[in-house]
Enzyme design. Structure first.
Site, mmCIF file in Angstrom:
data_model
loop_
_atom_site.group_PDB
_atom_site.id
_atom_site.type_symbol
_atom_site.label_atom_id
_atom_site.label_comp_id
_atom_site.label_asym_id
_atom_site.label_seq_id
_atom_site.Cartn_x
_atom_site.Cartn_y
_atom_site.Cartn_z
ATOM 1 N N CYS A 134 38.571 44.754 41.712
ATOM 2 C CA CYS A 134 37.141 44.513 41.953
ATOM 3 C C CYS A 134 36.523 45.666 42.744
ATOM 4 O O CYS A 134 36.951 45.965 43.861
ATOM 5 C CB CYS A 134 36.949 43.199 42.701
ATOM 6 S SG CYS A 134 35.203 42.826 43.025
ATOM 7 N N ASP A 192 28.176 26.227 28.619
ATOM 8 C CA ASP A 192 27.883 27.060 29.783
ATOM 9 C C ASP A 192 26.586 26.720 30.520
ATOM 10 O O ASP A 192 26.589 26.593 31.746
ATOM 11 C CB ASP A 192 27.893 28.537 29.372
ATOM 12 C CG ASP A 192 27.856 29.464 30.581
ATOM 13 O OD1 ASP A 192 28.377 29.067 31.638
ATOM 14 O OD2 ASP A 192 27.321 30.572 30.463
ATOM 15 N N CYS A 249 30.332 42.978 34.606
ATOM 16 C CA CYS A 249 31.491 43.782 34.977
ATOM 17 C C CYS A 249 32.735 43.115 34.408
ATOM 18 O O CYS A 249 32.887 41.893 34.507
ATOM 19 C CB CYS A 249 31.594 43.886 36.493
ATOM 20 S SG CYS A 249 33.033 44.804 37.094
ATOM 21 N N CYS A 284 37.857 42.822 36.668
ATOM 22 C CA CYS A 284 38.879 41.838 37.040
ATOM 23 C C CYS A 284 39.517 41.209 35.804
ATOM 24 O O CYS A 284 40.714 40.902 35.800
ATOM 25 C CB CYS A 284 38.302 40.770 37.965
ATOM 26 S SG CYS A 284 37.039 39.696 37.237
ATOM 27 N N CYS A 307 51.066 38.235 41.468
ATOM 28 C CA CYS A 307 50.164 39.272 40.945
ATOM 29 C C CYS A 307 48.780 39.163 41.582
ATOM 30 O O CYS A 307 48.236 38.070 41.731
ATOM 31 C CB CYS A 307 50.039 39.138 39.429
ATOM 32 S SG CYS A 307 48.894 40.313 38.679
ATOM 33 N N CYS A 314 43.849 41.513 39.449
ATOM 34 C CA CYS A 314 42.416 41.257 39.281
ATOM 35 C C CYS A 314 41.673 41.420 40.600
ATOM 36 O O CYS A 314 40.553 41.961 40.637
ATOM 37 C CB CYS A 314 42.188 39.865 38.702
ATOM 38 S SG CYS A 314 42.822 38.500 39.710
ATOM 39 N N CYS A 331 43.917 41.974 34.106
ATOM 40 C CA CYS A 331 44.883 40.875 34.000
ATOM 41 C C CYS A 331 46.059 41.250 33.087
ATOM 42 O O CYS A 331 45.855 41.578 31.911
ATOM 43 C CB CYS A 331 44.201 39.625 33.465
ATOM 44 S SG CYS A 331 45.321 38.202 33.302
#
Length: 388
Positions: A203, A139, A246, A249, A196, A199, A253
């Site tokens: 938000c 990351d 958060c 989203c 779909c 998500c 799913c």
């Protein structure tokens, strides 16, 4: 480093076996040239300004877009995933406004530390078995792990731009091992989002200008973590009690129905971070903050930004018992905290009280951002700082 087909198969079996032993839930192989579309997409993201204040994204654009630029010797990329799925819907915490909602991933020990150590262990076994050289990334390095994971077949980047897996939903930590060994790549995964848009609709701040595009400047995770200044007034109400990140989203799913809850022992889960009381968090000084969040990713944003977030949640709590502790923070050494305290009090305290506090505070307040918060609370300026 060229290896025979039989040696590649043997090495792959070792990688699969040792990855599972190290606690990874999925592993796949791709090549450094497998994401040719990534440079243009990333460049468009930065050109649109969607990266906000994350200047490092623009600075590392070339290396981030092409793994071979980051390390010219890489021949294969091993992408690994660890499930961190919760045993509940984290959005339920929004019904407890006196509690702070910390993103699921941050309720555990910092995943950078958890994953990197295990990647290094696995990388060492790869070198011992096949020689060559390896580099480990988690990351923080300029690696586009989500496109690489999609190319390797671990999942696909959903409309929320995060990786989605048919086995683990949207709850996956990613890491990668770059190696000079040549390995047979896996087949890329197809997009299974279809029509779909759960998500996108979930938000709270409309951070998705279009499917598969994220404007970080509107994202609560960005606003509460990466953003170093005051949270823009237009987003404060929508933040609710989310004090670090958060999950909305991700939690929305539908593919999460196939996911299993992650092992708390494997992730080193923190029960005390599951639903902390805002009243307790307001009391944290720097030492108390460091103690509470030792080993947690929350620690990286520092006490002042964290208390800023807590005060936004306080302002959204409708809990008048929090007026007194919020009022004490009007004298905090940090302008960031003082400004957020002003907003919280403007939402909770009586109008007469706010006017009295403002009259006293403006006499000695030299910070322009805090002064602006007072004028905003008094209604003498609008959200853009213009006289109203």
């Amino acid at each position: 480093m060229r290896t025979s087909i039989s040696d590649q198969a043997k090495l792959r079996r070792l990688i699969d076996r040792e990855a599972r032993r190290a606690g990874f839930d999925a592993v796949a192989i791709t090549t450094p040239g497998a994401i040719p579309q990534a440079p243009a997409r990333l460049a468009d993201f930065v050109a649109a300004g969607y990266h906000g204040s994350m200047g490092w994204m623009a600075e590392t654009l070339e290396r981030r877009a092409d793994p071979s630029v980051l390390w010219p010797d890489v021949r294969s990329i091993i992408v690994l995933a660890m499930n961190y799925g919760p045993d509940h819907d984290p959005r339920a915490l929004q019904q407890l406004p006196d509690r702070g909602a910390i993103s699921v991933y941050a309720r555990n020990r910092d995943y950078h530390d958890v994953i990197k150590g295990r990647l290094k262990e696995l990388a060492g076994k790869i070198v011992a078995a096949a020689g060559g050289d390896v580099k480990v990334f988690v990351d923080t390095a300029p690696v586009m792990e989500k496109p690489l994971a999609e190319a390797a077949g671990l999942g696909w980047q959903g409309k929320h731009t995060n990786l989605v897996s048919r086995e683990h939903g949207s709850w996956l930590f990613l890491g990668s091992i770059f190696t000079t060994a040549e390995l047979e790549p896996d087949k890329a995964e197809e997009d299974h989002c279809g029509s779909c848009r759960a998500c996108l609709d979930a938000c709270p701040t409309d951070a998705f200008p279009a499917p598969y595009k994220l404007d970080a400047r509107r994202c609560i995770s960005y606003l509460t973590i990466e953003n170093k200044g005051p949270i823009p007034p237009e987003f404060r109400g929508a933040i609710g009690n989310r004090i670090y990140g958060c999950d909305d989203c991700l939690a929305a799913c539908p593919w999460n129905k196939f996911a299993q809850a992650a092992s708390e022992a494997k992730l080193v889960a923190r029960a005390d971070l599951r639903e902390p009381a805002l009243a307790d968090l307001l009391k944290l000084d720097d030492a108390g903050f460091r103690t509470l969040f030792s080993g947690s990713p929350v620690k990286r944003i520092g006490r002042d930004r964290f208390i800023r977030n807590v005060l936004i949640a306080v302002g959204n709590s409708d809990d008048r018992s929090l007026v007194a502790p919020a009022r004490e923070l009007l004298a905090d050494r940090s302008p960031l905290v003082r400004g957020a305290a002003v907003w919280a009090l403007s939402r909770l305290a009586a109008d007469d009280t706010v006017r009295e506090l403002a009259a006293a505070a403006l006499l000695g307040e030299n910070d322009s951002t805090v002064r602006n918060e007072w004028h905003l609370a008094l209604g003498t300026v609008d959200n853009n700082g213009r006289a109203s």
